[in-house]
Design a protein around this motif. Structure first.
Motif, PDB file in Angstrom:
ATOM      1  N   LEU A 145      -3.361  92.524 -17.894  1.00 47.85           N
ATOM      2  CA  LEU A 145      -2.273  93.481 -17.695  1.00 47.85           C
ATOM      3  C   LEU A 145      -0.945  92.751 -17.576  1.00 47.85           C
ATOM      4  O   LEU A 145      -0.877  91.616 -17.094  1.00 47.85           O
ATOM      5  N   SER A 146       0.126  93.441 -17.997  1.00 43.49           N
ATOM      6  CA  SER A 146       1.464  92.856 -17.859  1.00 43.49           C
ATOM      7  C   SER A 146       1.959  93.075 -16.427  1.00 43.49           C
ATOM      8  O   SER A 146       1.331  93.805 -15.655  1.00 43.49           O
TER       9      SER A 146
ATOM     10  N   ASN B 238       2.081  96.560 -15.409  1.00 40.67           N
ATOM     11  CA  ASN B 238       0.817  97.295 -15.495  1.00 40.67           C
ATOM     12  C   ASN B 238       0.459  97.831 -16.879  1.00 40.67           C
ATOM     13  O   ASN B 238      -0.290  98.783 -16.989  1.00 40.67           O
ATOM     14  N   ARG B 239       1.013  97.234 -17.903  1.00 39.94           N
ATOM     15  CA  ARG B 239       0.687  97.650 -19.259  1.00 39.94           C
ATOM     16  C   ARG B 239      -0.543  96.866 -19.711  1.00 39.94           C
ATOM     17  O   ARG B 239      -0.629  95.658 -19.485  1.00 39.94           O
ATOM     18  N   LEU B 240      -1.482  97.549 -20.357  1.00 38.46           N
ATOM     19  CA  LEU B 240      -2.683  96.850 -20.844  1.00 38.46           C
ATOM     20  C   LEU B 240      -2.297  95.997 -22.051  1.00 38.46           C
ATOM     21  O   LEU B 240      -1.843  96.505 -23.071  1.00 38.46           O
ATOM     22  N   LEU B 241      -2.475  94.682 -21.924  1.00 37.03           N
ATOM     23  CA  LEU B 241      -2.133  93.793 -23.046  1.00 37.03           C
ATOM     24  C   LEU B 241      -3.345  93.489 -23.910  1.00 37.03           C
ATOM     25  O   LEU B 241      -3.220  93.241 -25.098  1.00 37.03           O
TER      26      LEU B 241
ATOM     27  N   GLU C  44       5.938  87.660 -17.218  1.00 37.59           N
ATOM     28  CA  GLU C  44       6.563  87.933 -18.520  1.00 37.59           C
ATOM     29  C   GLU C  44       6.479  86.752 -19.476  1.00 37.59           C
ATOM     30  O   GLU C  44       6.295  86.917 -20.674  1.00 37.59           O
ATOM     31  N   GLY C  45       6.626  85.550 -18.890  1.00 39.17           N
ATOM     32  CA  GLY C  45       6.560  84.340 -19.726  1.00 39.17           C
ATOM     33  C   GLY C  45       5.202  84.245 -20.400  1.00 39.17           C
ATOM     34  O   GLY C  45       5.091  83.967 -21.608  1.00 39.17           O
ATOM     35  N   ALA C  46       4.146  84.495 -19.617  1.00 43.94           N
ATOM     36  CA  ALA C  46       2.792  84.423 -20.178  1.00 43.94           C
ATOM     37  C   ALA C  46       2.599  85.528 -21.215  1.00 43.94           C
ATOM     38  O   ALA C  46       2.005  85.306 -22.271  1.00 43.94           O
ATOM     39  N   GLU C  47       3.136  86.697 -20.918  1.00 47.02           N
ATOM     40  CA  GLU C  47       3.001  87.822 -21.862  1.00 47.02           C
ATOM     41  C   GLU C  47       3.592  87.422 -23.223  1.00 47.02           C
ATOM     42  O   GLU C  47       2.960  87.604 -24.267  1.00 47.02           O
ATOM     43  N   ASN C  48       4.782  86.820 -23.185  1.00 50.04           N
ATOM     44  CA  ASN C  48       5.408  86.392 -24.442  1.00 50.04           C
ATOM     45  C   ASN C  48       4.569  85.344 -25.155  1.00 50.04           C
ATOM     46  O   ASN C  48       4.413  85.372 -26.376  1.00 50.04           O
ATOM     47  N   ALA C  49       4.019  84.423 -24.343  1.00 52.27           N
ATOM     48  CA  ALA C  49       3.194  83.366 -24.947  1.00 52.27           C
ATOM     49  C   ALA C  49       1.954  83.970 -25.612  1.00 52.27           C
ATOM     50  O   ALA C  49       1.575  83.572 -26.718  1.00 52.27           O
TER      51      ALA C  49
END
Ligand code: GLU
Length: 378
Positions: A325-326, A329-332, A292-297
């Motif tokens: 992917l998050s 499993n969401r495609l980012l 999640e941290g990377a996703e936010n970044a």
């Protein structure tokens, strides 16, 4: 002057500039290297670098120089002969640039590229990293096609398009084609007294292409058609392009002082153009999962680091495009990965400063650099 104004034709207004030099400017068939011209060009380059502009040179002239040194008769050379001539000429070109630039306390680094170096992602990444390292060291990359090994089926053949690929490869913001003609004309200026110089090309339309077809330049191998092809590559990748004459001494200084030129506007939204470009080169062989941290970044526009990587799936090589992917499993998005799957696997969750100990070499800090990433959720 048109709506664009002088500023955009001034190379000092750009950060990273590629200058393409045609054979006829550098090599005289009778007298050989145009040493004084080259020395003046090096002076111009030195001025640019002193103003904080990063400069790359794409130089032709290997074959022409080789012909002169070997005293080859006029006429068409066989492929292997022009390749051999290029090998003789290139070594002299390198020497000449080195000597010219050293006069101004600049170092030169020679890079010889083949088509596959710019068209295969993995090799493209390699070449780009090398060129960027040179620029970081404030050395001037002197680039040409590797004529001695590139055979006809796999070669560019003209340095206009090569220079445009190089310019987009290093995210240059300006490409200057020094030519034997001072820009694009509405008709061939040598024949048509009503021919007018086009100062600005906001977009390369079919009309522009038609003008280029008619208005060939005198000597260069590619002529105006390949210059417009180069313009398309450059502007779509977010790089502005200028065609101006290099015939006189100090062509860059002359450009800064308002010499005739045609300026091609970069695509309106280069970021989108680049993103579209990456998205168009999908190779979804592999995927990587981030926390999640990377996703936010990533959403904040940051690069992806190994610390934020939790899993990798599938096979991929450095330079391949992978799915991001998050954790749920969401495609980012998609991105071009800087490591082979096996190496990436070893680095999951690690800090960038551990890379060298784990792999035995110092790779990039980023798994996927933000410039190499297209997010599908914004
Ligand atoms: N690479 C060729 C050379 O150095 C020149 C290609 C061109 O003229 O565009 O001789």
């Amino acid at each position: 002057m048109g709506v664009v104004g002088d500023k955009l034709k001034n190379p000092n207004a750009y950060k990273r500039v590629v200058i393409k030099i045609g054979s006829a400017l550098l090599v005289d068939a009778q007298t050989g290297l145009r040493k004084e011209w080259l020395n003046n060009l090096c002076d111009d380059i030195s001025q640019l670098t002193q103003n904080g502009v990063e400069v790359l040179i794409v130089s032709s002239g290997a074959i022409a120089m080789g012909r002169k040194i070997l005293n080859l008769p006029k006429g068409t050379l066989k492929l292997e002969q022009s390749q051999a001539a290029a090998s003789v000429g290139q070594i002299e070109l390198g020497r000449a640039y080195n000597e010219g630039l050293q006069t101004y306390d600049l170092s030169a680094g020679q890079i010889l590229l083949t088509l596959s170096d710019t068209e295969t992602r993995r090799r493209y990444l390699n070449a780009r990293a090398t060129i960027n390292a040179l620029l970081e060291w404030k050395a001037i990359p002197i680039i040409n096609e590797n004529d001695s090994v590139a055979t006809s089926e796999i070669r560019y053949g003209d340095n206009d398009r090569l220079a445009a690929r190089v310019a987009t490869m290093v995210s240059a913001d300006l490409l200057i084609l020094l030519s034997d003609i001072d820009g694009l004309y509405t008709a061939p200026p040598h024949f048509d007294p009503n021919a007018e110089l086009i100062e600005e090309v906001p977009e390369i339309t079919s009309d522009i292409e038609a003008m280029a077809g008619a208005a060939a330049s005198e000597l260069s191998r590619g002529g105006m058609v390949t210059k417009i092809e180069a313009g398309k590559i450059a502007t779509e990748g977010g790089t502005a392009m200028i065609i101006t004459s290099g015939k006189e001494a100090h062509p860059i200084k002359r450009l800064i002082n308002g010499a005739n030129a045609t300026w091609f506007a970069p695509s309106n939204n280069p970021v989108t153009a680049r993103k579209r470009w990456i998205a168009g080169h999908l190779n979804t062989g592999g995927q990587i999962i981030v926390d999640e941290g990377a996703e936010n970044a990533l959403m904040l526009g940051k690069s992806l680091l190994f610390a934020g990587l939790t899993r990798i799936e599938g096979q991929f090589k450095r330079g391949d495009t992978v799915k991001i992917l998050s954790h749920n499993n969401r495609l980012l998005g998609h991105g071009i990965i800087a490591y082979d799957a096996a190496d990436a696997q070893k680095l999951i969750g690690h800090n960038s400063n551990e890379i060298i100990d784990i792999l035995g070499y110092k790779g990039r800090n980023e798994v996927i650099h933000r410039d190499d990433m297209v997010l599908t959720v914004e």
